[in-house]
Scaffold this motif. Structure first.
Motif, PDB file in Angstrom:
ATOM      1  N   PHE A 127       1.032  -1.163   0.191  1.00 22.90           N
ATOM      2  CA  PHE A 127       0.016  -0.051  -0.283  1.00 22.90           C
ATOM      3  C   PHE A 127       0.800   1.349   0.043  1.00 22.90           C
ATOM      4  CE2 PHE A 127      -2.987  -3.018   2.029  1.00 22.90           C
ATOM      5  CZ  PHE A 127      -3.941  -2.951   1.313  1.00 22.90           C
ATOM      6  N   TRP A 128       0.587   2.135  -0.903  1.00 22.85           N
ATOM      7  CA  TRP A 128       1.225   3.659  -0.962  1.00 22.85           C
ATOM      8  C   TRP A 128       0.288   4.554  -0.276  1.00 22.85           C
ATOM      9  CZ3 TRP A 128       1.208   1.585  -6.375  1.00 22.85           C
ATOM     10  CH2 TRP A 128       2.333   0.889  -6.586  1.00 22.85           C
ATOM     11  N   VAL A 129       0.807   5.147   0.749  1.00 24.06           N
ATOM     12  CA  VAL A 129      -0.177   5.970   1.502  1.00 24.06           C
ATOM     13  C   VAL A 129       0.526   7.396   1.465  1.00 24.06           C
ATOM     14  CG1 VAL A 129      -1.357   6.506   3.584  1.00 24.06           C
ATOM     15  CG2 VAL A 129      -0.726   4.232   3.087  1.00 24.06           C
ATOM     16  N   LEU A 130      -0.264   8.248   0.957  1.00 25.68           N
ATOM     17  CA  LEU A 130      -0.002   9.926   0.829  1.00 25.68           C
ATOM     18  C   LEU A 130      -0.749  10.342   1.954  1.00 25.68           C
ATOM     19  CD1 LEU A 130       1.463  12.198  -0.580  1.00 25.68           C
ATOM     20  CD2 LEU A 130      -0.761  12.485  -1.640  1.00 25.68           C
ATOM     21  N   ASN A 131       0.042  11.152   2.955  1.00 25.61           N
ATOM     22  CA  ASN A 131      -0.587  11.802   3.974  1.00 25.61           C
ATOM     23  C   ASN A 131       0.427  12.772   4.595  1.00 25.61           C
ATOM     24  OD1 ASN A 131      -3.073  11.916   5.265  1.00 25.61           O
ATOM     25  ND2 ASN A 131      -2.515  10.944   7.023  1.00 25.61           N
ATOM     26  N   SER A 132      -0.051  13.841   5.067  1.00 20.97           N
ATOM     27  CA  SER A 132       0.974  14.860   5.648  1.00 20.97           C
ATOM     28  C   SER A 132       1.527  14.579   7.088  1.00 20.97           C
ATOM     29  CB  SER A 132      -0.016  16.322   5.871  1.00 20.97           C
ATOM     30  OG  SER A 132      -1.125  16.014   6.660  1.00 20.97           O
ATOM     31  N   LYS A 133       0.683  13.572   7.859  1.00 17.88           N
ATOM     32  CA  LYS A 133       1.020  13.024   9.087  1.00 17.88           C
ATOM     33  C   LYS A 133       1.057  11.538   8.954  1.00 17.88           C
ATOM     34  CE  LYS A 133      -1.624  15.799  12.081  1.00 17.88           C
ATOM     35  NZ  LYS A 133      -1.771  15.990  13.321  1.00 17.88           N
ATOM     36  N   PRO A 134       2.037  10.955   9.339  1.00 13.42           N
ATOM     37  CA  PRO A 134       2.129   9.383   9.460  1.00 13.42           C
ATOM     38  C   PRO A 134       0.822   8.718  10.080  1.00 13.42           C
ATOM     39  CG  PRO A 134       4.104  10.063   9.676  1.00 13.42           C
ATOM     40  CD  PRO A 134       3.583  11.256   9.893  1.00 13.42           C
ATOM     41  N   LYS A 135       0.030   7.812   9.419  1.00 14.03           N
ATOM     42  CA  LYS A 135      -1.190   7.254   9.930  1.00 14.03           C
ATOM     43  C   LYS A 135      -0.941   6.103  10.396  1.00 14.03           C
ATOM     44  CE  LYS A 135      -5.852   6.396  10.163  1.00 14.03           C
ATOM     45  NZ  LYS A 135      -6.543   7.201  10.994  1.00 14.03           N
ATOM     46  N   PHE A 136       0.105   5.077   9.845  1.00 12.17           N
ATOM     47  CA  PHE A 136       0.125   3.964  10.134  1.00 12.17           C
ATOM     48  C   PHE A 136       1.603   3.361  10.835  1.00 12.17           C
ATOM     49  CE2 PHE A 136      -2.583   4.082   6.527  1.00 12.17           C
ATOM     50  CZ  PHE A 136      -3.635   3.444   6.950  1.00 12.17           C
ATOM     51  N   THR A 137       2.124   4.283  11.533  1.00 16.46           N
ATOM     52  CA  THR A 137       3.309   3.984  12.102  1.00 16.46           C
ATOM     53  C   THR A 137       3.258   2.909  13.338  1.00 16.46           C
ATOM     54  OG1 THR A 137       4.174   6.563  11.771  1.00 16.46           O
ATOM     55  CG2 THR A 137       5.346   5.096  13.240  1.00 16.46           C
ATOM     56  N   ALA A 138       2.340   3.095  14.045  1.00 14.20           N
ATOM     57  CA  ALA A 138       2.007   2.175  15.097  1.00 14.20           C
ATOM     58  C   ALA A 138       1.281   1.187  15.134  1.00 14.20           C
ATOM     59  CB  ALA A 138       1.657   3.119  16.490  1.00 14.20           C
ATOM     60  N   ALA A 139       0.374   1.332  14.147  1.00 15.04           N
ATOM     61  CA  ALA A 139      -0.581   0.143  13.979  1.00 15.04           C
ATOM     62  C   ALA A 139      -0.708  -0.046  12.247  1.00 15.04           C
ATOM     63  CB  ALA A 139      -1.974   0.266  14.638  1.00 15.04           C
ATOM     64  N   HIS A 140      -0.243  -1.278  12.140  1.00 17.74           N
ATOM     65  CA  HIS A 140      -0.464  -1.684  10.587  1.00 17.74           C
ATOM     66  C   HIS A 140      -0.753  -3.288  10.235  1.00 17.74           C
ATOM     67  CE1 HIS A 140       3.737  -0.666  11.951  1.00 17.74           C
ATOM     68  NE2 HIS A 140       3.939  -2.135  11.177  1.00 17.74           N
TER      69      HIS A 140
ATOM     70  N   ASP B 120      -6.517 -12.981   8.444  1.00 17.82           N
ATOM     71  CA  ASP B 120      -5.454 -12.197   8.947  1.00 17.82           C
ATOM     72  C   ASP B 120      -4.339 -12.327   8.066  1.00 17.82           C
ATOM     73  OD1 ASP B 120      -3.570 -11.026  10.485  1.00 17.82           O
ATOM     74  OD2 ASP B 120      -3.816 -12.335  12.091  1.00 17.82           O
ATOM     75  N   LEU B 121      -3.928 -11.038   7.731  1.00 22.36           N
ATOM     76  CA  LEU B 121      -2.867 -11.089   6.467  1.00 22.36           C
ATOM     77  C   LEU B 121      -1.483 -10.658   7.281  1.00 22.36           C
ATOM     78  CD1 LEU B 121      -4.440  -9.952   3.396  1.00 22.36           C
ATOM     79  CD2 LEU B 121      -3.953 -12.404   3.908  1.00 22.36           C
ATOM     80  N   GLY B 122      -1.445 -10.520   8.432  1.00 18.51           N
ATOM     81  CA  GLY B 122      -0.221 -10.090   9.233  1.00 18.51           C
ATOM     82  C   GLY B 122      -0.114  -8.488   9.563  1.00 18.51           C
ATOM     83  N   THR B 123       1.133  -8.420  10.010  1.00 19.09           N
ATOM     84  CA  THR B 123       1.592  -6.893  10.164  1.00 19.09           C
ATOM     85  C   THR B 123       2.408  -6.694   8.993  1.00 19.09           C
ATOM     86  OG1 THR B 123       1.375  -7.411  12.623  1.00 19.09           O
ATOM     87  CG2 THR B 123       2.594  -5.476  11.871  1.00 19.09           C
ATOM     88  N   ALA B 124       2.313  -5.431   8.538  1.00 19.98           N
ATOM     89  CA  ALA B 124       3.313  -4.838   7.483  1.00 19.98           C
ATOM     90  C   ALA B 124       4.583  -4.505   7.799  1.00 19.98           C
ATOM     91  CB  ALA B 124       2.803  -3.456   7.166  1.00 19.98           C
ATOM     92  N   ARG B 125       5.341  -4.925   6.912  1.00 16.59           N
ATOM     93  CA  ARG B 125       6.911  -4.502   6.990  1.00 16.59           C
ATOM     94  C   ARG B 125       6.578  -2.820   6.632  1.00 16.59           C
ATOM     95  NH1 ARG B 125      10.830  -4.195   3.187  1.00 16.59           N
ATOM     96  NH2 ARG B 125       9.626  -5.383   1.810  1.00 16.59           N
ATOM     97  N   TYR B 126       6.953  -1.925   7.684  1.00 17.77           N
ATOM     98  CA  TYR B 126       6.490  -0.617   7.572  1.00 17.77           C
ATOM     99  C   TYR B 126       7.542   0.391   6.999  1.00 17.77           C
ATOM    100  CZ  TYR B 126       4.933   4.111   8.885  1.00 17.77           C
ATOM    101  OH  TYR B 126       4.744   5.305   8.898  1.00 17.77           O
ATOM    102  N   ALA B 127       7.631   1.118   6.179  1.00 16.79           N
ATOM    103  CA  ALA B 127       8.503   2.077   5.623  1.00 16.79           C
ATOM    104  C   ALA B 127       7.901   3.526   5.655  1.00 16.79           C
ATOM    105  CB  ALA B 127       9.156   1.527   4.442  1.00 16.79           C
ATOM    106  N   ALA B 128       8.551   4.414   5.805  1.00 20.20           N
ATOM    107  CA  ALA B 128       7.800   5.866   5.649  1.00 20.20           C
ATOM    108  C   ALA B 128       8.915   6.766   4.899  1.00 20.20           C
ATOM    109  CB  ALA B 128       7.700   6.243   6.951  1.00 20.20           C
ATOM    110  N   LYS B 129       8.704   7.720   4.423  1.00 24.41           N
ATOM    111  CA  LYS B 129       9.406   8.693   3.634  1.00 24.41           C
ATOM    112  C   LYS B 129       8.607  10.160   4.006  1.00 24.41           C
ATOM    113  CE  LYS B 129      11.674   6.354  -0.203  1.00 24.41           C
ATOM    114  NZ  LYS B 129      11.871   6.405  -1.686  1.00 24.41           N
ATOM    115  N   PRO B 130       9.101  10.538   5.503  1.00 21.83           N
ATOM    116  CA  PRO B 130       8.467  11.879   5.949  1.00 21.83           C
ATOM    117  C   PRO B 130       8.718  12.993   4.880  1.00 21.83           C
ATOM    118  CG  PRO B 130       9.630  10.583   7.709  1.00 21.83           C
ATOM    119  CD  PRO B 130       9.932  10.054   6.370  1.00 21.83           C
ATOM    120  N   ASN B 131       9.646  13.064   4.497  1.00 21.76           N
ATOM    121  CA  ASN B 131      10.043  14.412   3.627  1.00 21.76           C
ATOM    122  C   ASN B 131       9.139  14.355   2.301  1.00 21.76           C
ATOM    123  OD1 ASN B 131      11.503  12.200   2.642  1.00 21.76           O
ATOM    124  ND2 ASN B 131      13.085  13.601   1.832  1.00 21.76           N
ATOM    125  N   GLU B 132       8.627  13.140   2.024  1.00 23.47           N
ATOM    126  CA  GLU B 132       7.629  13.140   0.685  1.00 23.47           C
ATOM    127  C   GLU B 132       5.949  12.702   1.247  1.00 23.47           C
ATOM    128  OE1 GLU B 132       9.354  10.152  -1.888  1.00 23.47           O
ATOM    129  OE2 GLU B 132      11.094  10.762  -1.545  1.00 23.47           O
TER     130      GLU B 132
END
Length: 185
Positions: free
Chosen positions: A98-111, A123-135
């Motif tokens: 999933f590519w999520v565009l948002n001004s503030k991170p939405k899924f940092t703690a729960a994904h 239940d498809l599990g927990t994401a391997r999470y990555a963020a690019k806050p500057n984008e």
């Protein structure tokens, strides 16, 4: 004597079944075009590595669902690789992001990702999470088993929950899943 008569017949049936499942890149490209899926599904081949890749880009969930989920936009992509120019069998797993565009991170703690298809919850599990806050981007990476992918692709309605966000795949998104299933079968 009868054993030896049937042995070549069994071998021939096994070989023809195995060959029927293999699809060349040319046949796959033709099928993508015939399904009018070339807007969402691409096939590429890299000669240097002798690897082929099928990449899918799903449309956005729509302004209403994005707003309800608390994001600016949310798309998804799927991909898998195979050696050479022939797909021998459907992949065991598909990479899903999933590519999520948002001004503030939405899924940092729960994904964690769950799907509801009819009366079944996957239940498809927990994401391997990555963020690019500057984008203003978040990436939620999953692997979907073939069994779960087929359930999604054959469903008329799929509701899901990622973290606290609740969404539903659109009919166009489900058509993209169904098209990919037709291609890899």
């Amino acid at each position: 004597m009868k054993k030896y008569f049937f042995l070549p017949l069994i071998v021939l049936m096994t070989v023809s079944t195995a060959l029927a499942q293999a699809k060349t890149n040319e046949a796959l490209a033709r099928q993508i075009k015939d399904l009018k899926a070339d807007k969402n599904i691409t096939l590429t081949y890299d000669a240097a590595s002798d690897m082929s890749k099928i990449m899918v880009r799903g449309d956005d969930f729509g302004r209403e669902q994005d707003k309800r989920a608390g994001v600016d936009a949310m798309n998804f992509g799927m991909a898998f690789f195979y050696q050479g120019k022939t797909l021998g069998a459907a992949p065991d797993t598909i990479n899903f992001t999933f590519w999520v565009l948002n001004s503030k991170p939405k899924f940092t703690a729960a994904h964690a990702w769950t799907l509801t298809i009819g009366d079944e919850t996957l239940d498809l599990g927990t994401a391997r999470y990555a963020a690019k806050p500057n984008e203003n981007m978040e990436y939620l990476n999953f692997k979907i088993t073939r069994e779960n992918f087929e359930k999604i692709a054959r469903a008329a309605e799929v509701k899901m929950k990622i973290g606290a966000a609740e969404l539903q795949f659109t009919p166009q998104q489900l058509r993209t899943f169904a098209n990919l299933l037709k291609i890899v079968e």
